[in-house]
Design a protein around this motif. Sequence first.
Motif, PDB file in Angstrom:
ATOM      1  N   LYS A 155       7.123  15.632   6.751  1.00  0.00           N
ATOM      2  CA  LYS A 155       7.272  16.099   5.361  1.00  0.00           C
ATOM      3  C   LYS A 155       8.694  15.912   4.826  1.00  0.00           C
ATOM      4  O   LYS A 155       9.154  16.672   3.973  1.00  0.00           O
ATOM      5  N   LYS A 156       9.382  14.880   5.334  1.00  0.00           N
ATOM      6  CA  LYS A 156      10.697  14.545   4.800  1.00  0.00           C
ATOM      7  C   LYS A 156      10.583  13.632   3.585  1.00  0.00           C
ATOM      8  O   LYS A 156      11.567  13.372   2.899  1.00  0.00           O
ATOM      9  N   CYS A 157       9.382  13.108   3.348  1.00  0.00           N
ATOM     10  CA  CYS A 157       9.118  12.310   2.159  1.00  0.00           C
ATOM     11  C   CYS A 157       7.675  12.554   1.749  1.00  0.00           C
ATOM     12  O   CYS A 157       6.893  13.148   2.507  1.00  0.00           O
ATOM     13  N   ASN A 158       7.315  12.094   0.556  1.00  0.00           N
ATOM     14  CA  ASN A 158       5.959  12.304   0.049  1.00  0.00           C
ATOM     15  C   ASN A 158       5.062  11.092   0.229  1.00  0.00           C
ATOM     16  O   ASN A 158       3.838  11.224   0.201  1.00  0.00           O
ATOM     17  N   ALA A 159       5.659   9.913   0.400  1.00  0.00           N
ATOM     18  CA  ALA A 159       4.851   8.699   0.523  1.00  0.00           C
ATOM     19  C   ALA A 159       5.658   7.603   1.197  1.00  0.00           C
ATOM     20  O   ALA A 159       6.891   7.601   1.141  1.00  0.00           O
ATOM     21  N   GLY A 218       0.826  -1.197   0.000  1.00  0.00           N
ATOM     22  CA  GLY A 218       0.000   0.000   0.000  1.00  0.00           C
ATOM     23  C   GLY A 218       0.864   1.252   0.000  1.00  0.00           C
ATOM     24  O   GLY A 218       2.081   1.187   0.174  1.00  0.00           O
ATOM     25  N   ILE A 219       0.219   2.388  -0.185  1.00  0.00           N
ATOM     26  CA  ILE A 219       0.910   3.673  -0.208  1.00  0.00           C
ATOM     27  C   ILE A 219       0.238   4.604   0.792  1.00  0.00           C
ATOM     28  O   ILE A 219      -0.974   4.840   0.720  1.00  0.00           O
ATOM     29  N   ALA A 220       1.024   5.102   1.731  1.00  0.00           N
ATOM     30  CA  ALA A 220       0.530   6.081   2.700  1.00  0.00           C
ATOM     31  C   ALA A 220       1.039   7.458   2.297  1.00  0.00           C
ATOM     32  O   ALA A 220       2.216   7.622   1.958  1.00  0.00           O
ATOM     33  N   VAL A 221       0.153   8.431   2.341  1.00  0.00           N
ATOM     34  CA  VAL A 221       0.523   9.810   2.019  1.00  0.00           C
ATOM     35  C   VAL A 221       0.070  10.705   3.167  1.00  0.00           C
ATOM     36  O   VAL A 221      -0.738  10.312   4.018  1.00  0.00           O
ATOM     37  N   ALA A 262       9.641   6.519   1.080  1.00  0.00           N
ATOM     38  CA  ALA A 262      10.301   5.882   2.223  1.00  0.00           C
ATOM     39  C   ALA A 262       9.700   4.498   2.432  1.00  0.00           C
ATOM     40  O   ALA A 262       8.526   4.272   2.131  1.00  0.00           O
ATOM     41  N   THR A 263      10.525   3.565   2.943  1.00  0.00           N
ATOM     42  CA  THR A 263      10.039   2.229   3.258  1.00  0.00           C
ATOM     43  C   THR A 263      10.974   1.594   4.283  1.00  0.00           C
ATOM     44  O   THR A 263      11.959   2.209   4.703  1.00  0.00           O
ATOM     45  N   VAL A 264      10.648   0.373   4.684  1.00  0.00           N
ATOM     46  CA  VAL A 264      11.428  -0.339   5.693  1.00  0.00           C
ATOM     47  C   VAL A 264      12.538  -1.122   5.007  1.00  0.00           C
ATOM     48  O   VAL A 264      12.303  -1.857   4.038  1.00  0.00           O
ATOM     49  N   ASP A 265      13.733  -0.986   5.513  1.00  0.00           N
ATOM     50  CA  ASP A 265      14.895  -1.651   4.932  1.00  0.00           C
ATOM     51  C   ASP A 265      14.759  -3.166   5.053  1.00  0.00           C
ATOM     52  O   ASP A 265      14.354  -3.691   6.097  1.00  0.00           O
ATOM     53  N   GLY A 266      15.069  -3.880   3.976  1.00  0.00           N
ATOM     54  CA  GLY A 266      15.031  -5.334   3.984  1.00  0.00           C
ATOM     55  C   GLY A 266      13.659  -5.935   3.769  1.00  0.00           C
ATOM     56  O   GLY A 266      13.513  -7.162   3.781  1.00  0.00           O
ATOM     57  N   SER A 267      12.637  -5.122   3.569  1.00  0.00           N
ATOM     58  CA  SER A 267      11.272  -5.615   3.395  1.00  0.00           C
ATOM     59  C   SER A 267      10.995  -5.922   1.925  1.00  0.00           C
ATOM     60  O   SER A 267      11.763  -5.565   1.029  1.00  0.00           O
ATOM     61  N   THR A 268       9.863  -6.592   1.688  1.00  0.00           N
ATOM     62  CA  THR A 268       9.468  -6.878   0.315  1.00  0.00           C
ATOM     63  C   THR A 268       9.116  -5.603  -0.436  1.00  0.00           C
ATOM     64  O   THR A 268       9.253  -5.554  -1.658  1.00  0.00           O
ATOM     65  N   SER A 269       8.659  -4.592   0.285  1.00  0.00           N
ATOM     66  CA  SER A 269       8.377  -3.309  -0.369  1.00  0.00           C
ATOM     67  C   SER A 269       9.670  -2.667  -0.863  1.00  0.00           C
ATOM     68  O   SER A 269       9.702  -2.046  -1.931  1.00  0.00           O
ATOM     69  N   ILE A 281      13.207   2.624  -8.345  1.00  0.00           N
ATOM     70  CA  ILE A 281      12.614   3.771  -7.660  1.00  0.00           C
ATOM     71  C   ILE A 281      13.452   4.076  -6.425  1.00  0.00           C
ATOM     72  O   ILE A 281      13.632   3.219  -5.559  1.00  0.00           O
ATOM     73  N   MET A 282      13.973   5.281  -6.356  1.00  0.00           N
ATOM     74  CA  MET A 282      14.799   5.674  -5.223  1.00  0.00           C
ATOM     75  C   MET A 282      13.939   5.775  -3.962  1.00  0.00           C
ATOM     76  O   MET A 282      12.788   6.236  -4.022  1.00  0.00           O
ATOM     77  N   PHE A 283      14.493   5.365  -2.824  1.00  0.00           N
ATOM     78  CA  PHE A 283      13.733   5.425  -1.578  1.00  0.00           C
ATOM     79  C   PHE A 283      14.674   5.611  -0.397  1.00  0.00           C
ATOM     80  O   PHE A 283      15.867   5.304  -0.457  1.00  0.00           O
ATOM     81  N   THR A 284      14.094   6.114   0.692  1.00  0.00           N
ATOM     82  CA  THR A 284      14.819   6.291   1.948  1.00  0.00           C
ATOM     83  C   THR A 284      14.555   5.087   2.837  1.00  0.00           C
ATOM     84  O   THR A 284      13.409   4.675   3.009  1.00  0.00           O
ATOM     85  N   LYS A 285      15.618   4.517   3.435  1.00  0.00           N
ATOM     86  CA  LYS A 285      15.488   3.325   4.274  1.00  0.00           C
ATOM     87  C   LYS A 285      15.189   3.716   5.724  1.00  0.00           C
ATOM     88  O   LYS A 285      15.760   4.669   6.238  1.00  0.00           O
ATOM     89  N   HIS A 286      14.300   2.951   6.350  1.00  0.00           N
ATOM     90  CA  HIS A 286      13.972   3.152   7.755  1.00  0.00           C
ATOM     91  C   HIS A 286      13.977   1.800   8.469  1.00  0.00           C
ATOM     92  O   HIS A 286      13.685   0.766   7.851  1.00  0.00           O
ATOM     93  N   PRO A 287      14.281   1.798   9.762  1.00  0.00           N
ATOM     94  CA  PRO A 287      14.335   0.519  10.485  1.00  0.00           C
ATOM     95  C   PRO A 287      12.967  -0.112  10.698  1.00  0.00           C
ATOM     96  O   PRO A 287      12.863  -1.333  10.846  1.00  0.00           O
ATOM     97  N   ASP A 288      11.918   0.696  10.753  1.00  0.00           N
ATOM     98  CA  ASP A 288      10.567   0.164  10.949  1.00  0.00           C
ATOM     99  C   ASP A 288       9.563   1.112  10.314  1.00  0.00           C
ATOM    100  O   ASP A 288       9.887   2.234   9.912  1.00  0.00           O
ATOM    101  N   VAL A 289       8.321   0.646  10.251  1.00  0.00           N
ATOM    102  CA  VAL A 289       7.285   1.423   9.573  1.00  0.00           C
ATOM    103  C   VAL A 289       6.917   2.678  10.353  1.00  0.00           C
ATOM    104  O   VAL A 289       6.548   3.702   9.770  1.00  0.00           O
ATOM    105  N   ASP A 290       7.028   2.630  11.683  1.00  0.00           N
ATOM    106  CA  ASP A 290       6.709   3.806  12.481  1.00  0.00           C
ATOM    107  C   ASP A 290       7.676   4.954  12.178  1.00  0.00           C
ATOM    108  O   ASP A 290       7.278   6.118  12.080  1.00  0.00           O
ATOM    109  N   SER A 291       8.944   4.618  12.003  1.00  0.00           N
ATOM    110  CA  SER A 291       9.934   5.632  11.651  1.00  0.00           C
ATOM    111  C   SER A 291       9.646   6.223  10.268  1.00  0.00           C
ATOM    112  O   SER A 291       9.776   7.439  10.055  1.00  0.00           O
ATOM    113  N   ALA A 292       9.241   5.381   9.329  1.00  0.00           N
ATOM    114  CA  ALA A 292       8.928   5.853   7.984  1.00  0.00           C
ATOM    115  C   ALA A 292       7.719   6.782   7.991  1.00  0.00           C
ATOM    116  O   ALA A 292       7.714   7.832   7.334  1.00  0.00           O
TER     117      ALA A 292
END
Length: 385
Positions: free
Chosen positions: A309-313, A140-143, A275-282, A291-302
């Motif tokens: 507003k550090k990312c758009n989705a 899914g995509i959260a905005v 942004a997404t969680v590092d090592g995940s299927t996403s 697609i370039m993305f920012t890595k986060h340790p968990d979904v709450d951080s993302a």
Amino acid sequence: MTYFQSCRQCHLFLLVVLTMTSSGRGQDGTLETKNTDDPVQLKVPDKLIVAIREVPPFAMRNQEGNWTGISIALLREIKVDLENESGHEIDIEFKEYPLAEMLTAVEKNEVELAAAAITINYEREKRMDFTHSFYTSGLGIAVGSNQRRSGWSGIVDAVFSKTFFRIVAGLFFAMLVSAVGIYLFERRQNREQFDKGWVKGIAAGLWWAAVTLTTVGYGDKVPKTLGGRMIGLVWMFAGLFIIAGFTAAVTSALTVTELRAGINGPADLSRIKVATVDGSTSAEYLRSRHIMFTKHPDVDSALASLVAKKCNAVVYDAPILKYQAYQNYSGEVFVLPVTFERQNYAFALPSGSPLREPVNRVLLRQISSPSWDEVLATYFGEGQQ
């Protein structure tokens, strides 16, 4: 040997064959097989070491620090079933890992089971075994909530954009030049239509310019001097190009504003900050599509970076995004009503684990029971599973 003796031996042979064959059939003629396998008692250790990580609503800690969630509810049923089969009580020891370390622990047989929102895919299946899937969804995509806009809100944003103001300012400047010119020629010989005085005269010229430009043609103000009529002629023909250019510029501004703000699905991810969680299927999905993305340790951080507003989705498993958005980011995060890249959740086991079959039986029994819908509704709400 006589002919009759030979026939008698043939008959006896056929009788024996028929007798042996008929012993394997029932009265209706179907084959019957007798299960001679002795029941083998399942060997289960007194303590099951379960790898886990906090992924609400599948696995999370309550206020007392105990694990709860959809996966934990299934794990309790598995525990009861294993105790019945093994004939002794079983304790469960949870070991919390990040996602990558959890999969490694399963692969190296350091744990008996991994219970969280673990997606089945080809690469993971090569490293370990999986049970039957107990939940199917997708990415899914959260905005941010500011991205959840209707068509009218997009128009309003475009109207109040800097681009739109520049277009209006340019149009007003052209009208002002025309108004000053018409006033300078008409101020002496046509005072009844173009009032005496700079302010009133230019204001009257602006009115004439607007009426002429829009081809309304009220006829309340008409230039009488040669110079005024020449300006009027030029202004009428120039107005055709001005109106066409103004329409095109406004349309372009509306389109650009909508493209910059609107995120409708995975096709829009390549032009925004993700942004997404590092090592995940996403993360694997985004990487496979460059697609370039920012890595986060968990979904709450993302999601926190999305709110800041550090990312758009944020791209991640749809049910987890929906739960987090509802529980922790209500009014700040909106999950788009679209899912893609199907995801099947299951328990992970070391390769060749004897627990696979008994766990599969429990899963099939639970997810086919009416109570399973109630479990899902508890965490996702009615109609959100």
